[in-house]
Design an enzyme around this catalytic site. Structure first.
Site, PDB file in Angstrom:
ATOM      1  N   THR A 103       0.837  -1.206   0.000  1.00  0.00           N
ATOM      2  CA  THR A 103       0.000   0.000   0.000  1.00  0.00           C
ATOM      3  C   THR A 103       0.867   1.249   0.000  1.00  0.00           C
ATOM      4  OG1 THR A 103      -1.702  -1.197   1.236  1.00  0.00           O
ATOM      5  CG2 THR A 103      -1.899   1.192   1.156  1.00  0.00           C
ATOM      6  N   GLY A 109      -4.007   6.363  -7.228  1.00  0.00           N
ATOM      7  CA  GLY A 109      -5.220   6.699  -6.496  1.00  0.00           C
ATOM      8  C   GLY A 109      -6.134   5.504  -6.310  1.00  0.00           C
ATOM      9  N   VAL A 216       3.709 -14.472  11.160  1.00  0.00           N
ATOM     10  CA  VAL A 216       2.752 -15.569  11.291  1.00  0.00           C
ATOM     11  C   VAL A 216       3.168 -16.681  10.325  1.00  0.00           C
ATOM     12  CG1 VAL A 216       0.357 -16.283  10.984  1.00  0.00           C
ATOM     13  CG2 VAL A 216       0.884 -14.076  12.053  1.00  0.00           C
ATOM     14  N   HIS A 302       3.540  -3.987 -15.201  1.00  0.00           N
ATOM     15  CA  HIS A 302       3.229  -2.560 -15.310  1.00  0.00           C
ATOM     16  C   HIS A 302       4.143  -1.942 -16.355  1.00  0.00           C
ATOM     17  CE1 HIS A 302       2.529   1.639 -14.372  1.00  0.00           C
ATOM     18  NE2 HIS A 302       1.541   1.288 -13.575  1.00  0.00           N
ATOM     19  N   ARG A 339      -2.986  -1.864 -19.119  1.00  0.00           N
ATOM     20  CA  ARG A 339      -1.570  -2.052 -18.817  1.00  0.00           C
ATOM     21  C   ARG A 339      -0.929  -3.162 -19.634  1.00  0.00           C
ATOM     22  NH1 ARG A 339      -1.694  -1.331 -12.193  1.00  0.00           N
ATOM     23  NH2 ARG A 339      -1.785   0.949 -12.225  1.00  0.00           N
ATOM     24  N   GLY A 485      -5.640   1.729 -10.192  1.00  0.00           N
ATOM     25  CA  GLY A 485      -6.540   2.375  -9.236  1.00  0.00           C
ATOM     26  C   GLY A 485      -7.511   1.413  -8.578  1.00  0.00           C
TER      27      GLY A 485
END
Length: 510
Positions: A103, A109, A216, A302, A339, A485
Site C-alpha cells: 500500500t 489513487g 505468522v 506494469h 496495462r 486504481g
C-alpha cells in the site's frame, strides 16, 4: 550496533518518499531489520517508509483475541478498524519491521464510481459503467460476484475514508477507464503515504495493537474451524495465539521469484515493483488449511517502471497528460490503454524501453513526480530540443511528436492512436521532462478464492469456518488484467467487508 542502525535509518527515512509506521502509547520502534520466512527486508523497503513510527511492545501481547489480522497493509488496517468499530478486540501481526506493505507504494489513487466528489465536479459516472469497463479490462474473466460487490460499494468506501479524516477528493483518470474516477489526496500527491498514515492514525486512535517483526507462520485449526495462528517474533520466540476468526491480508507474491517462475517462466529476470515482504506467505498458509487458489498465472506487468530500483512511475503522470515516446522520439501506443497492451507495445520496441515525456504543467498536477525527481529519475530540458539532446534523441522527431500531440489535445481527437482520456491539458509549458521506463512485475491477480463475504473457500466452494481474506492475497476480482486504481479500491472495499463479516461471525459465536 542497534543504536547505529537506528540513527542511520532515521536519517534515511527523513529523506524517503512514503510514510510508514504507527502505534499507540508504550510502543517499541519498528525500524530494526527483520528476516521473514522467505527473505530479509531490504533497506530500500524500510527507507520507502518516510518518518519513523512506533509499534505495540511485545510485553502487551495477549494469548487470545477476538480477531487476528495477518498483515498490516491497507486491507489489514481497514479490517481492524471496522472490527473494532463493531465491538471486537482485534490484533494485527506484521512480519516486516514497518507496517504499510505494498500500500505504501501505491501512487495513482483509488477508483470508485458515483461518489460524492465526482458529483461535486459534475462527473456523470455509474456503477454499471465502472463494472463494464473493469470487466473489459480483465478480458471478461473477472469473478463477477466479487466485481459487482466491489463497484457497488466503492462510493461508500470513499465516504468511509472521508469519515475517518482520509479525504480523496482530487480526481484523475487511469488506463482503461472512460471517466475521472481515480480518487487521490487533495494536493494530488501519491496516495500510498497519505492512506497508510491515515489508517495508522485510526489504528492508534482506536487502541488496536499492531505488532511488527511478528511473522505468522501457520494458521491453526481444529475440525475444520480456525482457532488462531502461530507467530514468531523478532526474538525468535514462537507463540500460539488463539482467536475466533482470522483475516489474512498478507498481499501477493510479486517479490517471490520462485512462485513467479513456477507459474510464469517467461517473466524470469523481470524487475519487480513489490516490497520484499510480498512473498505469498498467506497463500501458502491458507492452502495448508484447505483453501484453494485461482488465477495464479495471472501476473500483471506494469508498463512504466524505473528499472534500476524497480520503482513504479505512477499512471497519474499519463493521466495528467504525459505521453510515451520511443528512442526515436515518436509515439507508438495509446498511453492510457490497459496495462497489458501498453506493456506489450513497449516490449516490442527495439530497446524494449521507452521515455515518459511531460511538461511542467503535468509536474504541477502530479505531485508524485517530486519523489521521482528526488531519486534522480527525471531528466529536464529547458526546451523540447534541449530535452531531446539530453536523451540522445532526434530533436526534430520529438518536436514534431509534441506538436502533433498538442494539436490532438486541442481538437480532442488523437488520430494516431485513438487516445480519448488524459487529454485535458497539452504539453506546452516549459521546461520539459522525461523518465526512462520499461515494464516490470507489478501485481499478482491470482490468489486465494473468496466469496463476496470475504470467506475463504475450499476446493468444493465451501467456506472455511472463521477464515477470511482481503486484498492482493485473494484472486478473481481482476481476472487477467487489473485496471490501475482498482487495487486501492479493493483493499478498502474488501478490507471493510472482512472486518464487518468476521465481527458478525464472532458475535454469533459468543
Amino acid at each position: 550496533m542497534k543504536k547505529k542502525t537506528m540513527v542511520l535509518l532515521t536519517w534515511v527515512l527523513a529523506f524517503g518518499a512514503f510514510a510508514s509506521g504507527c502505534g499507540s502509547d508504550n510502543k517499541t520502534t519498528g525500524s530494526s531489520a527483520s528476516s521473514s520466512s522467505t527473505g530479509e527486508s531490504s533497506s530500500a523497503d524500510v527507507a520507502s517508509g518516510a518518518s519513523e513510527k512506533v509499534y505495540t511492545d511485545i510485553s502487551e501481547l495477549k494469548d487470545d483475541y477476538d480477531i487476528i489480522i495477518v498483515g498490516a497493509g491497507g486491507a489489514g488496517m481497514t479490517a481492524a478498524i471496522e472490527a473494532k468499530e463493531k465491538g471486537m478486540n482485534p490484533v494485527i501481526f506484521e512480519k516486516m519491521p514497518v507496517a504499510g506493505g505494498n500500500t505504501l507504494k501505491s501512487s495513482s489513487g483509488m477508483n470508485a464510481s458515483e461518489t460524492t466528489f465526482q458529483k461535486e465536479e459534475g462527473i456523470e459516472d455509474s456503477n454499471d459503467k465502472f463494472y463494464e469497463e473493469t470487466l473489459e479490462g480483465g478480458h471478461g474473466t473477472n469473478d463477477k460476484e466479487l466485481l459487482r460487490y466491489f463497484v457497488d460499494n466503492s462510493a461508500a468506501a470513499i465516504d468511509w475514508l472521508d469519515s475517518i479524516d482520509i479525504k480523496l477528493n482530487n480526481l484523475t483518470i487511469t488506463g482503461g477507464m472512460s471517466e475521472k474516477r481515480t480518487h487521490r489526496p487533495e494536493d494530488g500527491s501519491a496516495i500510498g503515504e497519505y492512506l497508510v498514515d491515515g489508517l495508522f492514525q485510526n489504528v492508534k486512535k482506536n487502541d488496536i495493537p499492531l505488532f511488527v517483526n511478528a511473522d505468522v507462520t501457520k494458521i491453526n485449526e481444529k475440525d475444520g474451524t480456525v482457532t488462531g495462528v502461530s507467530v514468531t517474533f523478532n526474538d525468535e520466540t514462537t507463540k500460539d495465539i488463539t482467536s475466533k476468526a482470522v483475516i489474512v491480508t498478507t498481499g501477493g507474491y510479486g517479490a517471490n521469484s520462485d512462485i513467479i517462475e513456477k507459474y510464469r517462466p517467461d517473466l524470469k529476470g523481470y524487475v519487480t515493483t513489490n516490497q520484499s515482504g510480498s512473498t505469498g506467505d498467506g497463500i501458502k498458509m491458507i492452502e495448508e488449511v484447505g483453501g484453494t487458489t485461482v488465477d495464479m498465472d495471472q501476473i500483471q506487468i506494469h508498463p512504466t517502471v524505473q528499472q534500476d530500483k524497480g520503482v513504479l512511475i505512477g499512471e497519474v503522470v499519463r493521466g495528467e497528460g504525459g505521453i510515451l515516446v520511443s528512442q526515436e522520439g515518436t509515439r507508438f501506443v495509446n498511453e492510457l490503454d490497459t496495462r497489458d497492451k501498453v506493456s506489450a507495445a513497449i516490449t516490442a520496441l527495439p530497446e524494449k524501453s521507452a521515455y515518459l515525456i511531460f511538461d511542467s504543467g503535468v509536474k504541477e498536477r502530479a505531485k508524485a513526480i517530486e519523489f521521482y525527481e528526488q531519486q534522480g529519475y527525471v531528466v529536464e530540458g529547458k526546451s523540447i530540443e534541449a530535452l531531446a539532446e539530453e536523451l540522445d534523441m532526434p530533436a526534430e522527431n520529438l518536436e514534431e511528436t509534441l506538436k502533433t500531440w498538442n494539436a490532438s489535445v486541442e481538437a480532442q481527437d488523437d488520430t494516431e492512436f485513438s487516445r480519448t482520456t488524459g487529454m485535458d491539458n497539452d504539453l506546452s509549458k516549459a521546461p520539459y521532462y522525461a523518465i526512462k521506463i520499461a515494464p516490470g512485475i507489478h501485481y499478482t491477480m491470482g490468489g486465494v478464492k473468496i466469496n463476496k463475504e470475504t470467506q475463504v473457500l475450499d476446493k468444493d466452494g465451501k467456506a472455511i469456518t472463521g477464515l477470511y481474506a482481503a486484498g492482493e492475497v485473494t484472486g478473481g476480482l481482476h481476472g487477467e488484467n487489473r485496471i490501475g486504481g482498482n487495487s486501492v479500491g479493493e483493499i478498502i472495499v474488501f478490507g471493510r467487508q472482512a472486518g464487518v463479516q468476521s465481527a458478525a461471525f464472532v458475535e454469533k459465536e459468543k
